[in-house]
Design a protein around this motif. Structure first.
Motif, PDB file in Angstrom:
ATOM      1  N   PHE A   4       0.858  -1.177   0.000  1.00  0.00           N
ATOM      2  CA  PHE A   4       0.000   0.000   0.000  1.00  0.00           C
ATOM      3  C   PHE A   4       0.895   1.228   0.000  1.00  0.00           C
ATOM      4  N   PHE A   6       1.200   5.464   0.017  1.00  0.00           N
ATOM      5  CA  PHE A   6       0.470   6.673   0.386  1.00  0.00           C
ATOM      6  C   PHE A   6       1.461   7.815   0.536  1.00  0.00           C
ATOM      7  N   ASP A  20      -6.080  -9.752   1.692  1.00  0.00           N
ATOM      8  CA  ASP A  20      -7.435  -9.456   2.170  1.00  0.00           C
ATOM      9  C   ASP A  20      -8.109 -10.677   2.783  1.00  0.00           C
ATOM     10  N   ASP A  32     -10.038  -5.541   1.738  1.00  0.00           N
ATOM     11  CA  ASP A  32      -9.351  -4.665   0.794  1.00  0.00           C
ATOM     12  C   ASP A  32      -9.162  -3.284   1.427  1.00  0.00           C
ATOM     13  N   PRO A  33      -7.939  -2.748   1.440  1.00  0.00           N
ATOM     14  CA  PRO A  33      -7.741  -1.419   2.017  1.00  0.00           C
ATOM     15  C   PRO A  33      -8.428  -0.309   1.237  1.00  0.00           C
ATOM     16  N   CYS A  34      -8.821  -0.599  -0.002  1.00  0.00           N
ATOM     17  CA  CYS A  34      -9.509   0.402  -0.820  1.00  0.00           C
ATOM     18  C   CYS A  34     -11.022   0.276  -0.744  1.00  0.00           C
ATOM     19  N   TYR A  41      -8.970  -0.999   5.691  1.00  0.00           N
ATOM     20  CA  TYR A  41      -9.278   0.423   5.472  1.00  0.00           C
ATOM     21  C   TYR A  41      -8.889   1.250   6.687  1.00  0.00           C
ATOM     22  N   THR A  44      -5.069   1.546   7.063  1.00  0.00           N
ATOM     23  CA  THR A  44      -4.434   2.496   6.140  1.00  0.00           C
ATOM     24  C   THR A  44      -4.872   3.929   6.421  1.00  0.00           C
ATOM     25  N   GLN A  45      -6.102   4.128   6.886  1.00  0.00           N
ATOM     26  CA  GLN A  45      -6.518   5.466   7.292  1.00  0.00           C
ATOM     27  C   GLN A  45      -5.639   5.975   8.429  1.00  0.00           C
ATOM     28  N   MET A 265     -15.194   3.031  -2.588  1.00  0.00           N
ATOM     29  CA  MET A 265     -13.770   2.861  -2.393  1.00  0.00           C
ATOM     30  C   MET A 265     -13.228   3.955  -1.481  1.00  0.00           C
ATOM     31  N   GLN A 266     -11.969   3.785  -1.093  1.00  0.00           N
ATOM     32  CA  GLN A 266     -11.381   4.586  -0.036  1.00  0.00           C
ATOM     33  C   GLN A 266     -11.226   6.060  -0.385  1.00  0.00           C
TER      34      GLN A 266
END
Length: 272
Positions: A4, A6, A20, A32-34, A41, A44-45, A265-266
């Protein structure tokens, strides 16, 4: 393993994340992080918010413990954060908190007057009930000694005060002691837990607070995110998207939100 990427300030950062299909906790997949509101999610946030200045530096609202109790009692279910904060500022400016006023009628008089929120005048809900709670709390605060070094003991002491339940007591403790030993299971946290499969539809905060709190604390630990921070991150995100959240929780019900039928999605939603 997937990766991932960012942005943090002007630098690109890449981290390895689980598949996942991997389990973050028994029976709960990373996802899924997206895809919105999966465990991946939230992980990653948290990663992104740490570097964009939106991570909370402190949770305290008041300058004294008495002020913190007041602010948390004035907030909660059915009270928008902005309204609770405005009511708190009024009571503070009028000396109610400083003097530990135990006269509910004096508190009622101030809470019944409309509050100025931006350019609007808003009526504070539950003014009668909250005035009684505050008057009782001030009486208890004046005559009791409270444990300020043990979060769980402090919460147990607060729970003996009429009008303070597990959620409000945990909120006070989290804010005042910056504690990760408690969790504030308000409606936004519960909804996020349902979407992440951390909680089940049969869970009830009033009945199952201890077990739900333990699961949330274990969830934060599994994500390598502080409980207090994850709680604040989820709350700030979920309160901004109520219609989307309800649409995901009840996909067969019609909502006012117009959006594609595929899973959203994210997006990065900054903390207020």
């Amino acid at each position: 393993m997937p990766y991932f990427t960012f942005l943090r300030h002007d630098d690109a950062h890449t981290v390895e994340i689980p598949l996942d299909s991997d389990e973050v906790m028994p029976g709960i997949h990373w996802g899924d992080p997206c895809a919105l509101f999966t465990p991946a999610y939230w992980y990653t946030q948290a990663l992104m918010s740490e570097g964009n200045g939106s991570a909370p530096r402190a949770h305290r609202i008041g300058n004294t413990f008495e002020e913190e109790v007041t602010a948390c009692l004035l907030g909660g279910y059915g009270i928008p954060a902005e309204v609770g904060l405005a009511a708190f500022k009024r009571l503070r400016s009028e000396g109610i908190i400083r003097n530990l006023c135990s006269d509910p009628s004096a508190i009622q008089k101030l809470l019944r007057e409309p509050l100025e929120i931006g350019e609007r005048l808003v009526q504070y809900r539950f003014w009668h009930q909250k005035s009684e709670y505050l008057a009782n709390a001030y009486s208890e605060l004046e005559k009791r000694e409270f444990s300020m070094h043990d979060p769980v003991s402090l919460r147990n002491q607060l729970l003996r005060i009429s009008g303070i339940g597990p959620k409000t007591a945990s909120w006070i403790v989290r804010n005042w002691l910056d504690s990760d030993e408690v969790a504030i299971l308000d409606i936004h946290i519960v909804r996020a837990g349902l979407l992440a499969k951390l909680f089940s539809p049969s869970d009830r905060v009033a009945r199952d607070y201890a077990s739900m709190e333990n699961r949330f604390i274990c969830f934060a630990s599994a994500l390598s995110v502080r409980t207090s921070y994850l709680d604040a991150l989820i709350w700030a995100t979920m309160r901004m998207t109520p219609r989307l959240v309800m649409r995901l929780l009840h996909p067969t019900k019609k909502t006012l939100l117009r959006s594609p039928s595929n899973l959203p999605m994210q997006v990065l939603l900054p903390l207020a």
